[in-house]
Write a protein that holds these residues in place. Structure first.
Motif, PDB file in Angstrom:
ATOM      1  N   ARG A  10       5.858  33.913 -17.273  1.00  0.00           N
ATOM      2  CA  ARG A  10       4.821  33.986 -18.295  1.00  0.00           C
ATOM      3  C   ARG A  10       5.260  35.026 -19.324  1.00  0.00           C
ATOM      4  O   ARG A  10       4.691  36.114 -19.407  1.00  0.00           O
ATOM      5  CB  ARG A  10       3.494  34.378 -17.645  1.00  0.00           C
ATOM      6  CG  ARG A  10       2.301  34.175 -18.528  1.00  0.00           C
ATOM      7  CD  ARG A  10       1.018  34.485 -17.769  1.00  0.00           C
ATOM      8  NE  ARG A  10       0.826  33.509 -16.704  1.00  0.00           N
ATOM      9  CZ  ARG A  10       0.085  33.721 -15.631  1.00  0.00           C
ATOM     10  NH1 ARG A  10      -0.533  34.865 -15.459  1.00  0.00           N
ATOM     11  NH2 ARG A  10      -0.060  32.786 -14.719  1.00  0.00           N
TER      12      ARG A  10
ATOM     13  N   ASN B   3       1.487  43.330 -19.199  1.00  0.00           N
ATOM     14  CA  ASN B   3       1.175  43.416 -17.766  1.00  0.00           C
ATOM     15  C   ASN B   3       1.117  42.047 -17.118  1.00  0.00           C
ATOM     16  O   ASN B   3       1.542  41.880 -15.972  1.00  0.00           O
ATOM     17  CB  ASN B   3      -0.137  44.175 -17.545  1.00  0.00           C
ATOM     18  CG  ASN B   3       0.090  45.655 -17.448  1.00  0.00           C
ATOM     19  OD1 ASN B   3       0.934  46.109 -16.679  1.00  0.00           O
ATOM     20  ND2 ASN B   3      -0.651  46.418 -18.238  1.00  0.00           N
ATOM     21  N   GLN B   4       0.639  41.032 -17.838  1.00  0.00           N
ATOM     22  CA  GLN B   4       0.622  39.675 -17.283  1.00  0.00           C
ATOM     23  C   GLN B   4       2.038  39.195 -17.005  1.00  0.00           C
ATOM     24  O   GLN B   4       2.311  38.614 -15.953  1.00  0.00           O
ATOM     25  CB  GLN B   4      -0.091  38.710 -18.228  1.00  0.00           C
ATOM     26  CG  GLN B   4      -1.582  38.861 -18.218  1.00  0.00           C
ATOM     27  CD  GLN B   4      -2.266  37.944 -19.214  1.00  0.00           C
ATOM     28  OE1 GLN B   4      -1.672  37.482 -20.188  1.00  0.00           O
ATOM     29  NE2 GLN B   4      -3.539  37.680 -18.975  1.00  0.00           N
ATOM     30  N   GLU B   5       2.960  39.437 -17.956  1.00  0.00           N
ATOM     31  CA  GLU B   5       4.348  39.037 -17.707  1.00  0.00           C
ATOM     32  C   GLU B   5       4.907  39.816 -16.517  1.00  0.00           C
ATOM     33  O   GLU B   5       5.540  39.243 -15.624  1.00  0.00           O
ATOM     34  CB  GLU B   5       5.243  39.276 -18.930  1.00  0.00           C
ATOM     35  CG  GLU B   5       6.683  38.923 -18.608  1.00  0.00           C
ATOM     36  CD  GLU B   5       7.676  39.121 -19.727  1.00  0.00           C
ATOM     37  OE1 GLU B   5       8.885  39.098 -19.409  1.00  0.00           O
ATOM     38  OE2 GLU B   5       7.287  39.290 -20.891  1.00  0.00           O
TER      39      GLU B   5
ATOM     40  N   GLN C  80       3.538  38.558 -13.258  1.00  0.00           N
ATOM     41  CA  GLN C  80       4.052  37.221 -12.963  1.00  0.00           C
ATOM     42  C   GLN C  80       5.466  37.313 -12.407  1.00  0.00           C
ATOM     43  O   GLN C  80       5.814  36.590 -11.474  1.00  0.00           O
ATOM     44  CB  GLN C  80       3.996  36.323 -14.206  1.00  0.00           C
ATOM     45  CG  GLN C  80       4.390  34.887 -13.931  1.00  0.00           C
ATOM     46  CD  GLN C  80       3.420  34.147 -13.016  1.00  0.00           C
ATOM     47  OE1 GLN C  80       2.333  34.625 -12.708  1.00  0.00           O
ATOM     48  NE2 GLN C  80       3.803  32.966 -12.588  1.00  0.00           N
TER      49      GLN C  80
ATOM     50  N   ILE D 138      -2.132  44.046 -22.250  1.00  0.00           N
ATOM     51  CA  ILE D 138      -2.556  43.034 -21.268  1.00  0.00           C
ATOM     52  C   ILE D 138      -1.476  41.968 -21.122  1.00  0.00           C
ATOM     53  O   ILE D 138      -1.106  41.595 -20.004  1.00  0.00           O
ATOM     54  CB  ILE D 138      -3.905  42.415 -21.669  1.00  0.00           C
ATOM     55  CG1 ILE D 138      -5.028  43.442 -21.498  1.00  0.00           C
ATOM     56  CG2 ILE D 138      -4.190  41.145 -20.861  1.00  0.00           C
ATOM     57  CD1 ILE D 138      -6.354  43.040 -22.128  1.00  0.00           C
ATOM     58  N   CYS D 139      -0.946  41.478 -22.235  1.00  0.00           N
ATOM     59  CA  CYS D 139       0.104  40.446 -22.194  1.00  0.00           C
ATOM     60  C   CYS D 139       1.353  40.946 -21.477  1.00  0.00           C
ATOM     61  O   CYS D 139       1.960  40.222 -20.678  1.00  0.00           O
ATOM     62  CB  CYS D 139       0.458  39.986 -23.605  1.00  0.00           C
ATOM     63  SG  CYS D 139      -0.855  39.064 -24.425  1.00  0.00           S
TER      64      CYS D 139
ATOM     65  N   HIS E  68       5.230  38.239  -8.891  1.00  0.00           N
ATOM     66  CA  HIS E  68       4.824  37.056  -8.129  1.00  0.00           C
ATOM     67  C   HIS E  68       6.031  36.148  -7.887  1.00  0.00           C
ATOM     68  O   HIS E  68       6.208  35.609  -6.790  1.00  0.00           O
ATOM     69  CB  HIS E  68       3.718  36.319  -8.884  1.00  0.00           C
ATOM     70  CG  HIS E  68       3.269  35.053  -8.243  1.00  0.00           C
ATOM     71  ND1 HIS E  68       2.668  35.003  -6.998  1.00  0.00           N
ATOM     72  CD2 HIS E  68       3.356  33.760  -8.668  1.00  0.00           C
ATOM     73  CE1 HIS E  68       2.404  33.744  -6.690  1.00  0.00           C
ATOM     74  NE2 HIS E  68       2.810  32.975  -7.681  1.00  0.00           N
TER      75      HIS E  68
END
Length: 90
Positions: A54, A36-38, A41, A33-34, A44
């Motif tokens: 992130r 994929n968040q980076e 981001q 999850i972490c 983005h």
């Protein structure tokens, strides 16, 4: 980071996740999850340079680097190409 560096980081994170999925399970669900968040981001940021990165934690970054080295060592190619990267132009 410039756009090329960001795209390389996105690709690196994708390869690490795919290597973990297809070859050697390395990351926990929370770590995935972490990562994929980076990754998302950075995507983005490509559209909105004002956004803040992130990054994953230093410990998780070490695991990403280790998996990246393993993927290179085994000349790993993911079964699926990264669906979020632009097609390479010839």
């Amino acid at each position: 980071m410039n756009k090329n560096q960001i795209k390389e980081r996105i690709a690196q994170l994708y390869i690490a996740l795919q290597f973990c999925s297809e070859k050697i399970k390395t990351f926990t669900a929370g770590e995935r999850i972490c990562i994929n968040q980076e990754r998302f981001q950075w995507m983005h940021i490509l559209d909105n340079p004002e956004a803040e990165p992130r990054p994953v934690s230093p410990d998780l970054e070490n695991k990403v680097q280790n998996v990246t080295r393993l993927a290179q060592k085994f000349d790993f190619t993911p079964y699926y190409e990264d669906p979020f990267m632009e097609e390479k132009k010839s």
